[in-house]
Scaffold this active site. Structure first.
Site, mmCIF file in Angstrom:
data_model
loop_
_atom_site.group_PDB
_atom_site.id
_atom_site.type_symbol
_atom_site.label_atom_id
_atom_site.label_comp_id
_atom_site.label_asym_id
_atom_site.label_seq_id
_atom_site.Cartn_x
_atom_site.Cartn_y
_atom_site.Cartn_z
ATOM 1 N N ASP A 4 -15.707 -1.548 -9.007
ATOM 2 C CA ASP A 4 -17.081 -1.054 -9.170
ATOM 3 C C ASP A 4 -17.227 -0.353 -10.509
ATOM 4 O O ASP A 4 -18.330 -0.079 -10.950
ATOM 5 C CB ASP A 4 -17.376 -0.010 -8.085
ATOM 6 C CG ASP A 4 -16.396 1.163 -8.197
ATOM 7 O OD1 ASP A 4 -15.178 0.918 -8.070
ATOM 8 O OD2 ASP A 4 -16.831 2.294 -8.476
ATOM 9 N N ASP A 15 -7.669 2.707 -8.137
ATOM 10 C CA ASP A 15 -8.086 4.039 -8.600
ATOM 11 C C ASP A 15 -8.249 4.022 -10.119
ATOM 12 O O ASP A 15 -7.371 3.540 -10.828
ATOM 13 C CB ASP A 15 -7.023 5.067 -8.188
ATOM 14 C CG ASP A 15 -6.703 4.952 -6.700
ATOM 15 O OD1 ASP A 15 -7.642 4.877 -5.894
ATOM 16 O OD2 ASP A 15 -5.511 4.908 -6.344
ATOM 17 N N GLU A 33 0.880 -1.175 0.000
ATOM 18 C CA GLU A 33 0.000 0.000 0.000
ATOM 19 C C GLU A 33 0.916 1.224 0.000
ATOM 20 O O GLU A 33 1.882 1.274 0.750
ATOM 21 C CB GLU A 33 -0.898 -0.029 1.255
ATOM 22 C CG GLU A 33 -1.735 1.191 1.524
ATOM 23 C CD GLU A 33 -2.580 1.657 0.342
ATOM 24 O OE1 GLU A 33 -3.462 0.913 -0.091
ATOM 25 O OE2 GLU A 33 -2.326 2.785 -0.140
ATOM 26 N N LYS A 45 -8.600 10.200 -16.559
ATOM 27 C CA LYS A 45 -8.062 10.976 -17.682
ATOM 28 C C LYS A 45 -7.081 10.138 -18.485
ATOM 29 O O LYS A 45 -6.281 9.389 -17.933
ATOM 30 C CB LYS A 45 -7.350 12.226 -17.161
ATOM 31 C CG LYS A 45 -8.311 13.248 -16.605
ATOM 32 C CD LYS A 45 -7.578 14.461 -16.099
ATOM 33 C CE LYS A 45 -8.554 15.389 -15.407
ATOM 34 N NZ LYS A 45 -7.921 16.214 -14.412
HETATM 35 C C1 LIG Z 1 -9.606 2.820 -3.893
HETATM 36 S S1 LIG Z 1 -8.512 2.179 -2.744
HETATM 37 C C2 LIG Z 1 -9.087 0.519 -2.474
HETATM 38 C C3 LIG Z 1 -8.571 -0.071 -1.183
HETATM 39 C C4 LIG Z 1 -8.927 -1.544 -0.949
HETATM 40 N N1 LIG Z 1 -8.293 -2.409 -1.934
HETATM 41 C C5 LIG Z 1 -10.423 -1.745 -0.954
HETATM 42 O O1 LIG Z 1 -10.935 -2.332 -1.927
HETATM 43 O O2 LIG Z 1 -11.071 -1.362 0.021
HETATM 44 C C6 LIG Z 1 -7.063 1.902 -3.736
HETATM 45 C C7 LIG Z 1 -5.799 1.773 -2.911
HETATM 46 O O3 LIG Z 1 -4.719 1.414 -3.769
HETATM 47 C C8 LIG Z 1 -3.564 2.125 -3.343
HETATM 48 N N2 LIG Z 1 -2.664 2.229 -4.497
HETATM 49 C C9 LIG Z 1 -2.913 2.894 -5.634
HETATM 50 N N3 LIG Z 1 -1.872 2.798 -6.483
HETATM 51 C C10 LIG Z 1 -0.934 2.051 -5.838
HETATM 52 C C11 LIG Z 1 0.376 1.619 -6.174
HETATM 53 N N4 LIG Z 1 0.939 1.963 -7.346
HETATM 54 N N5 LIG Z 1 1.064 0.857 -5.297
HETATM 55 C C12 LIG Z 1 0.517 0.536 -4.091
HETATM 56 N N6 LIG Z 1 -0.733 0.923 -3.710
HETATM 57 C C13 LIG Z 1 -1.438 1.666 -4.569
HETATM 58 C C14 LIG Z 1 -4.120 3.476 -2.884
HETATM 59 O O4 LIG Z 1 -3.247 4.127 -2.005
HETATM 60 C C15 LIG Z 1 -5.419 3.071 -2.221
HETATM 61 O O5 LIG Z 1 -5.283 2.817 -0.835
#
Ligand SMILES: C[S@@+](CC[C@H](N)C(=O)[O-])C[C@H]1O[C@@H](n2cnc3c(N)ncnc32)[C@H](O)[C@@H]1O
Length: 238
Positions: A149, A113, A64, A117
């Site tokens: 989602d 995420d 994370e 864009k």
């Molecule tokens: C929208 S949250 C979803 C969290 C969890 N997986 C859930 O479903 O409840 C996406 C998570 O991915 C992490 N994240 C995004 N890009 C990442 C990367 N390149 N390496 C590690 N973590 C990443 C973000 O910090 C965020 O906490």
């Protein structure tokens, strides 16, 4: 993500769960006779801890890049005394630095995420450059398990995975249509309450899957996600 109070002392209290020098473990993560899985972007970790508890014969590494979220996951693992999970404050773009080829069995990507864009498409965790990293870390038959989602991100990811030579299995655009299936993540619970259908697939690595030996993938063009929601609460600003 809200800044957590006392992050450092809290990290210190559950340091047995934190791997601070993951490069030193490259090639040595696997314990004899046990499975080894990776979750990318574990967030607050309710999925992480429930999965580790459900699969005691497998080890789970959760990465994370936002420690303010990960601390909650680590505290949860400590409270549950889970022996088979560890956490890394780490960016998925650098996974080749900490894992040897074919070192993992399975990779979980949950509700990443969407980066709607076009110019940010390279940051999506299902972009071809990431898929080639995952292909390096998985053996033939190794799996990516992906849930989201976001319909536009899902469709785009399916396209990228097919172009990169992954075999797609168990693909569904409404995972919980007949009742809850599998372990829910924190985000998934929230989307289900809002009535958003959850999309899921398993991508399997096979002979034709492109990996790091194929070099860098071509630049992504016209990769905007038409109906993606940007800037959901709790997500990074994009
Ligand atoms: C929208 S949250 C979803 C969290 C969890 N997986 C859930 O479903 O409840 C996406 C998570 O991915 C992490 N994240 C995004 N890009 C990442 C990367 N390149 N390496 C590690 N973590 C990443 C973000 O910090 C965020 O906490």
């Amino acid at each position: 993500m809200r800044k957590r109070h006392n992050l450092e002392p809290r990290m210190e209290r559950c340091k047995e769960y934190l791997v601070t020098e993951p490069e030193a473990r490259k090639g040595a993560w696997r314990k004899p006779g046990r499975g080894l899985n990776l979750e990318i972007g574990c967030g607050k970790g309710s999925f992480t801890c429930a999965l580790a508890a459900a699969e005691p014969e497998q080890d789970l590494i959760a990465i994370e890049k936002v420690p303010d979220a990960m601390i909650l996951a680590m505290e949860r693992a400590q409270a549950e005394k889970l022996p088979n999970v560890c956490f890394l404050d780490y960016d998925a773009a650098k996974l080749r630095e900490i894992f040897q080829p074919e070192e993992l069995d399975r990779i979980y990507i949950n509700f990443c995420d969407p980066w709607p864009k076009s110019r940010d498409a390279k940051f999506r965790l299902t972009a071809p450059s990431f898929l080639r990293i995952y292909a390096d870390l998985l053996p033939l038959g190794g799996e990516i398990r992906f849930k989201t989602d976001n319909a536009a991100l899902f469709d785009w990811s399916v396209q990228q995975m097919e172009q990169e030579g992954w075999i797609l299995r168990a693909l569904t655009r409404d995972l919980h249509a007949q009742g809850v299936r599998g372990i829910l993540t924190d985000y998934e619970r929230r989307f289900m309450e809002e009535g958003v259908p959850i999309k899921m697939l398993v991508a399997v690595r096979e002979e034709k899957t492109l990996d790091g030996r194929a070099g860098e993938p071509p630049r992504l063009r016209d990769a905007a996600l038409a109906d993606a929601r940007g800037n959901r609460e709790g997500e990074e600003k994009q």
